[in-house]
Design an enzyme around this catalytic site. Structure first.
Site, PDB file in Angstrom:
ATOM      1  N   LYS A  43       0.970  -1.318  -0.083  1.00  0.00           N
ATOM      2  CA  LYS A  43      -0.090  -0.140   0.202  1.00  0.00           C
ATOM      3  C   LYS A  43       0.807   1.062   0.047  1.00  0.00           C
ATOM      4  CE  LYS A  43      -2.798  -2.580   3.249  1.00  0.00           C
ATOM      5  NZ  LYS A  43      -3.369  -2.424   4.884  1.00  0.00           N
ATOM      6  N   GLY A  44       2.039   1.157   0.398  1.00  0.00           N
ATOM      7  CA  GLY A  44       3.201   2.177   0.675  1.00  0.00           C
ATOM      8  C   GLY A  44       3.366   3.167  -0.509  1.00  0.00           C
ATOM      9  N   ASP A 103      14.834  -0.475   1.413  1.00  0.00           N
ATOM     10  CA  ASP A 103      15.825  -0.689   2.631  1.00  0.00           C
ATOM     11  C   ASP A 103      16.526  -1.622   2.498  1.00  0.00           C
ATOM     12  OD1 ASP A 103      15.756  -0.303   5.482  1.00  0.00           O
ATOM     13  OD2 ASP A 103      14.537  -1.859   5.895  1.00  0.00           O
ATOM     14  N   ASP A 159       3.717   3.461   6.626  1.00  0.00           N
ATOM     15  CA  ASP A 159       3.170   3.158   7.940  1.00  0.00           C
ATOM     16  C   ASP A 159       4.182   2.768   8.910  1.00  0.00           C
ATOM     17  OD1 ASP A 159       3.751   0.752   6.733  1.00  0.00           O
ATOM     18  OD2 ASP A 159       2.317  -0.305   8.385  1.00  0.00           O
ATOM     19  N   ARG A 165      -0.006   6.490   7.383  1.00  0.00           N
ATOM     20  CA  ARG A 165      -0.088   6.413   5.884  1.00  0.00           C
ATOM     21  C   ARG A 165      -0.505   7.589   5.593  1.00  0.00           C
ATOM     22  NH1 ARG A 165       1.448   1.414   3.895  1.00  0.00           N
ATOM     23  NH2 ARG A 165       0.660  -0.487   5.094  1.00  0.00           N
TER      24      ARG A 165
HETATM   25  P1  IMP Z   1      12.944  -4.213   2.103  1.00  0.00           P
HETATM   26  O1  IMP Z   1      12.920  -5.768   1.634  1.00  0.00           O
HETATM   27  O2  IMP Z   1      14.005  -4.261   3.188  1.00  0.00           O
HETATM   28  O3  IMP Z   1      13.737  -3.183   1.202  1.00  0.00           O
HETATM   29  O4  IMP Z   1      11.658  -3.708   2.680  1.00  0.00           O
HETATM   30  C1  IMP Z   1      11.094  -2.791   2.171  1.00  0.00           C
HETATM   31  C2  IMP Z   1       9.692  -2.436   2.723  1.00  0.00           C
HETATM   32  O5  IMP Z   1       9.827  -2.346   4.172  1.00  0.00           O
HETATM   33  C3  IMP Z   1       9.041  -1.384   2.178  1.00  0.00           C
HETATM   34  O6  IMP Z   1       8.158  -1.431   1.048  1.00  0.00           O
HETATM   35  C4  IMP Z   1       8.170  -0.838   3.453  1.00  0.00           C
HETATM   36  O7  IMP Z   1       7.045  -1.400   3.372  1.00  0.00           O
HETATM   37  C5  IMP Z   1       9.100  -1.325   4.625  1.00  0.00           C
HETATM   38  N1  IMP Z   1       9.758  -0.382   5.313  1.00  0.00           N
HETATM   39  C6  IMP Z   1      11.153  -0.286   5.174  1.00  0.00           C
HETATM   40  N2  IMP Z   1      11.722   0.641   6.013  1.00  0.00           N
HETATM   41  C7  IMP Z   1      10.904   1.448   6.368  1.00  0.00           C
HETATM   42  C8  IMP Z   1      10.494   2.621   7.072  1.00  0.00           C
HETATM   43  O8  IMP Z   1      11.159   3.389   7.722  1.00  0.00           O
HETATM   44  N3  IMP Z   1       9.057   3.205   7.396  1.00  0.00           N
HETATM   45  C9  IMP Z   1       7.996   2.428   6.859  1.00  0.00           C
HETATM   46  N4  IMP Z   1       8.080   1.237   6.084  1.00  0.00           N
HETATM   47  C10 IMP Z   1       9.356   0.717   5.908  1.00  0.00           C
HETATM   48 MG    MG Z   2       6.417  -1.350   0.597  1.00  0.00          MG
END
Ligand code: IMP
Ligand code: MG
Length: 177
Positions: A43-44, A103, A159, A165
């Site tokens: 949803k982000g 991330d 979120d 959000r």
């Molecule tokens: P990754 O697989 O670790 O890159 O995960 C990315 C997902 O983690 C993103 O699409 C977000 O949904 C969530 N995420 C990572 N960091 C944050 C943050 O600082 N705030 C909110 N959601 C986050």
């Molecule tokens: Mg996301």
């Protein structure tokens, strides 16, 4: 239980809008009159995708997909589940995946590999936020809104336990000591 004291504004609504305008210009200049299909990762990235799409001048198709990645605690494991898949084939199309944040990079690693197996004409990645310090897999976006430090952010689609959000800005969560 974490007690949230407040939210500290990190990127204002005006700054986000200005940056999205610049990104849309860059994307439109690249694709020109070629149609492109934006894939909004729910949803982000819903707010970001809508604002970006409105400002792209190339012919745009909008598709949505929802994924979740499971892991212990707050880090994604790389085991990604597709909750809701695309409603159409992307074969032969120019694809631009639109994410809220990169991330660790694990979710997108999986997602980009998955998209490639569907034989698009081209595939690029656009993210509103990038936390390069947190990366554990090799993953770089073609278009990045803002590079941010290793701190948890909320707002503009992002979120914390499904809250915040709808904030029009991006902020850091302040925890009660
Ligand atoms: P990754 O697989 O670790 O890159 O995960 C990315 C997902 O983690 C993103 O699409 C977000 O949904 C969530 N995420 C990572 N960091 C944050 C943050 O600082 N705030 C909110 N959601 C986050
Ligand atoms: Mg996301």
């Amino acid at each position: 239980m974490l007690k949230i004291k407040g939210i500290k504004v990190h990127i204002t609504e005006e700054e986000i809008e200005q940056r999205i305008r610049e990104m849309a210009e860059q994307i439109s200049a690249y694709y020109g009159d070629e149609p492109l299909c934006l894939i909004c990762i729910l949803k982000g990235s819903v707010f970001f995708t809508c604002e970006l799409a409105k400002r792209i001048t190339s012919p745009v198709e909008l598709e949505f997909m929802s994924v979740s990645s499971y892991g212990a605690g707050t880090t994604s494991s790389g085991v990604v589940r597709i909750n809701y898949d695309l409603g159409t084939s992307i074969e032969g199309k120019n694809i631009l995946v639109v994410e809220d944040i990169i991330d660790t990079g694990r979710t997108l690693k999986y997602l980009m590999e998955n998209m490639k197996t569907r034989n698009p004409k081209s595939i690029k990645l656009c993210t509103l936020l990038d936390k390069p310090e947190r990366r554990v897999v090799d993953m770089e976006a073609d278009y990045v809104g803002f590079v941010i430090p290793d701190e948890f952010v909320v707002g503009y689609g992002l979120d914390c336990d499904q809250q915040y959000r709808n904030l029009p800005y991006i902020g850091f969560i302040e925890i009660e000591e």
